[in-house]
Design a protein around this motif. Sequence first.
Motif, PDB file in Angstrom:
ATOM      1  N   ASN A 164     -42.149  72.428 -53.174  1.00 27.39           N
ATOM      2  CA  ASN A 164     -42.815  71.194 -53.190  1.00 27.39           C
ATOM      3  C   ASN A 164     -43.577  71.153 -52.006  1.00 27.39           C
ATOM      4  OD1 ASN A 164     -40.756  71.487 -51.357  1.00 27.39           O
ATOM      5  ND2 ASN A 164     -39.793  69.414 -51.735  1.00 27.39           N
ATOM      6  N   ALA A 165     -44.383  70.147 -51.664  1.00 24.56           N
ATOM      7  CA  ALA A 165     -45.417  69.974 -50.671  1.00 24.56           C
ATOM      8  C   ALA A 165     -44.572  70.029 -49.279  1.00 24.56           C
ATOM      9  CB  ALA A 165     -46.050  68.808 -50.621  1.00 24.56           C
ATOM     10  N   VAL A 166     -44.990  70.801 -48.458  1.00 28.54           N
ATOM     11  CA  VAL A 166     -44.562  70.760 -46.924  1.00 28.54           C
ATOM     12  C   VAL A 166     -45.642  70.358 -45.973  1.00 28.54           C
ATOM     13  CG1 VAL A 166     -42.916  72.701 -47.651  1.00 28.54           C
ATOM     14  CG2 VAL A 166     -45.088  73.188 -46.831  1.00 28.54           C
ATOM     15  N   ARG A 167     -44.954  69.802 -44.617  1.00 30.95           N
ATOM     16  CA  ARG A 167     -45.729  69.540 -43.684  1.00 30.95           C
ATOM     17  C   ARG A 167     -46.373  70.560 -42.951  1.00 30.95           C
ATOM     18  NH1 ARG A 167     -43.382  64.497 -40.697  1.00 30.95           N
ATOM     19  NH2 ARG A 167     -45.466  64.849 -39.790  1.00 30.95           N
ATOM     20  N   PRO A 168     -47.524  70.475 -42.621  1.00 27.65           N
ATOM     21  CA  PRO A 168     -48.034  71.689 -41.838  1.00 27.65           C
ATOM     22  C   PRO A 168     -47.121  71.705 -40.418  1.00 27.65           C
ATOM     23  CG  PRO A 168     -49.512  69.938 -41.683  1.00 27.65           C
ATOM     24  CD  PRO A 168     -48.412  69.470 -42.649  1.00 27.65           C
ATOM     25  N   GLY A 169     -47.217  72.858 -39.736  1.00 24.49           N
ATOM     26  CA  GLY A 169     -46.474  73.112 -38.526  1.00 24.49           C
ATOM     27  C   GLY A 169     -46.943  72.437 -37.370  1.00 24.49           C
ATOM     28  N   VAL A 170     -48.625  72.046 -37.303  1.00 26.65           N
ATOM     29  CA  VAL A 170     -49.400  71.442 -36.342  1.00 26.65           C
ATOM     30  C   VAL A 170     -50.385  70.272 -37.055  1.00 26.65           C
ATOM     31  CG1 VAL A 170     -50.930  71.833 -34.682  1.00 26.65           C
ATOM     32  CG2 VAL A 170     -49.656  73.653 -35.049  1.00 26.65           C
ATOM     33  N   THR A 171     -49.963  69.217 -36.441  1.00 29.40           N
ATOM     34  CA  THR A 171     -50.760  67.865 -36.717  1.00 29.40           C
ATOM     35  C   THR A 171     -51.602  67.311 -35.715  1.00 29.40           C
ATOM     36  OG1 THR A 171     -48.895  66.676 -36.414  1.00 29.40           O
ATOM     37  CG2 THR A 171     -49.000  67.432 -38.454  1.00 29.40           C
ATOM     38  N   ILE A 172     -52.493  66.659 -35.883  1.00 27.21           N
ATOM     39  CA  ILE A 172     -53.392  66.071 -35.239  1.00 27.21           C
ATOM     40  C   ILE A 172     -52.574  64.861 -34.551  1.00 27.21           C
ATOM     41  CG2 ILE A 172     -55.650  64.875 -34.654  1.00 27.21           C
ATOM     42  CD1 ILE A 172     -56.643  66.516 -36.815  1.00 27.21           C
ATOM     43  N   ASN A 173     -52.806  64.297 -33.393  1.00 29.78           N
ATOM     44  CA  ASN A 173     -52.059  63.241 -32.707  1.00 29.78           C
ATOM     45  C   ASN A 173     -53.164  62.396 -32.750  1.00 29.78           C
ATOM     46  OD1 ASN A 173     -50.875  61.439 -31.090  1.00 29.78           O
ATOM     47  ND2 ASN A 173     -50.450  62.734 -29.407  1.00 29.78           N
ATOM     48  N   ARG A 174     -53.261  61.567 -33.950  1.00 29.99           N
ATOM     49  CA  ARG A 174     -54.307  60.511 -34.391  1.00 29.99           C
ATOM     50  C   ARG A 174     -54.452  59.567 -33.148  1.00 29.99           C
ATOM     51  NH1 ARG A 174     -52.463  62.046 -39.411  1.00 29.99           N
ATOM     52  NH2 ARG A 174     -54.100  62.902 -40.785  1.00 29.99           N
ATOM     53  N   PRO A 175     -53.497  58.783 -32.633  1.00 29.79           N
ATOM     54  CA  PRO A 175     -53.548  57.750 -31.829  1.00 29.79           C
ATOM     55  C   PRO A 175     -54.505  58.156 -30.512  1.00 29.79           C
ATOM     56  CG  PRO A 175     -51.457  57.510 -32.695  1.00 29.79           C
ATOM     57  CD  PRO A 175     -52.282  58.846 -33.243  1.00 29.79           C
ATOM     58  N   LEU A 176     -53.979  59.292 -30.069  1.00 28.16           N
ATOM     59  CA  LEU A 176     -54.488  59.956 -28.860  1.00 28.16           C
ATOM     60  C   LEU A 176     -56.048  60.359 -28.950  1.00 28.16           C
ATOM     61  CD1 LEU A 176     -54.092  60.544 -25.622  1.00 28.16           C
ATOM     62  CD2 LEU A 176     -53.213  62.742 -26.617  1.00 28.16           C
ATOM     63  N   VAL A 177     -56.221  60.927 -30.077  1.00 24.49           N
ATOM     64  CA  VAL A 177     -57.549  61.377 -30.417  1.00 24.49           C
ATOM     65  C   VAL A 177     -58.530  60.214 -30.465  1.00 24.49           C
ATOM     66  CG1 VAL A 177     -58.966  62.615 -31.957  1.00 24.49           C
ATOM     67  CG2 VAL A 177     -56.883  63.592 -31.501  1.00 24.49           C
ATOM     68  N   LEU A 178     -57.982  59.232 -31.361  1.00 27.50           N
ATOM     69  CA  LEU A 178     -59.000  57.867 -31.625  1.00 27.50           C
ATOM     70  C   LEU A 178     -59.125  57.253 -29.908  1.00 27.50           C
ATOM     71  CD1 LEU A 178     -57.314  56.190 -34.281  1.00 27.50           C
ATOM     72  CD2 LEU A 178     -59.754  57.260 -34.311  1.00 27.50           C
ATOM     73  N   ALA A 179     -58.213  57.309 -28.971  1.00 32.18           N
ATOM     74  CA  ALA A 179     -58.513  56.832 -27.780  1.00 32.18           C
ATOM     75  C   ALA A 179     -59.527  57.812 -26.976  1.00 32.18           C
ATOM     76  CB  ALA A 179     -57.196  56.983 -27.006  1.00 32.18           C
ATOM     77  N   TYR A 180     -59.386  59.174 -27.037  1.00 28.72           N
ATOM     78  CA  TYR A 180     -60.355  59.822 -26.492  1.00 28.72           C
ATOM     79  C   TYR A 180     -61.698  59.645 -27.102  1.00 28.72           C
ATOM     80  CZ  TYR A 180     -56.937  62.984 -24.421  1.00 28.72           C
ATOM     81  OH  TYR A 180     -55.997  63.638 -23.831  1.00 28.72           O
TER      82      TYR A 180
END
Length: 295
Positions: free
Chosen positions: A72-88
């Motif tokens: 089945n589908a699995v989550r990647p081991g590395v994800t983007i920290n969206r809240p922090l990136v949006l703040a940047y």
Amino acid sequence: MLKSMTGFGNATVEAGGLSVTAEVKTLNSKFLDIYCRMPRQFSDKEIELRALLTQQLERGKVELSLNLTRVNAVRPGVTINRPLVLAYVSDLKETANTMLMSIPDSDVLQLALQQPNAYLTESNDTTADSSDWETVLAAVKEAIQRCDGFRKQDGAVLESKFQEYIQIITDRLADIEEHDVRRIPAVRDRMRNSVRELLDSESFDQNRFEQELVYYVEKFDISEEKVRLNNHLNYFLEVLATEEANGKKLNFISQEIGREINTIGSKANDSSIQRFVVQMKDELEKIKEQTMNVI
């Protein structure tokens, strides 16, 4: 029922989004030697698997391999920290506006992704729930069962070979029996000639004569050896036909068979019997070699 120590079995079981492939290989070994190749998340289950392998396979060099795949589908081991990136991104745009600079949105995003903690690294799941373990256990049990079936098939072939070898030795023993009937009178004639020479001798010693007579009788008589050899051959077949038949016991019996064959060869002092003995030894070596591959 005989079982060979050589076997192979594999099985694939899928359940709950997990596909497990188990392979069990067994080879000849004097003792039980188990090697397990399995994922880290099931390392605490190795003792349980070893106990299962010991109970089912008993003896030999055993190698267990496990391969797990998530279907089945699995989550990647590395994800983007969206809240922090949006703040940047927001901060970079405000900074650019303050400095009356125009920066393309793609460049702003690229700069934001290069900032500290823009990514979240999630550790791989090294734990396994009970349903995963049940799937693994089912695959292992099925692989063991198939390996055991392989061993039984190979054991049936070995049993047929053993019967063939024992029959050949039995036939040669019958040849010895037949030839021994003619050998004894010839030995008796030689002994009579020797006795006549002693009686004609002036230094004839009655005590020495009796000792020589006993010596020759014991040296050339193979009656007891033939009886014991026949009993050992029958016992080998009896054990072969039982459910408790095992390689060690059959090997012990074959050693006793070898002792009687060697004694017959050394005591008979006859070229024809020696040829039969050589043929018997040849078949016995085949038996000893094959018993090393029987559980």
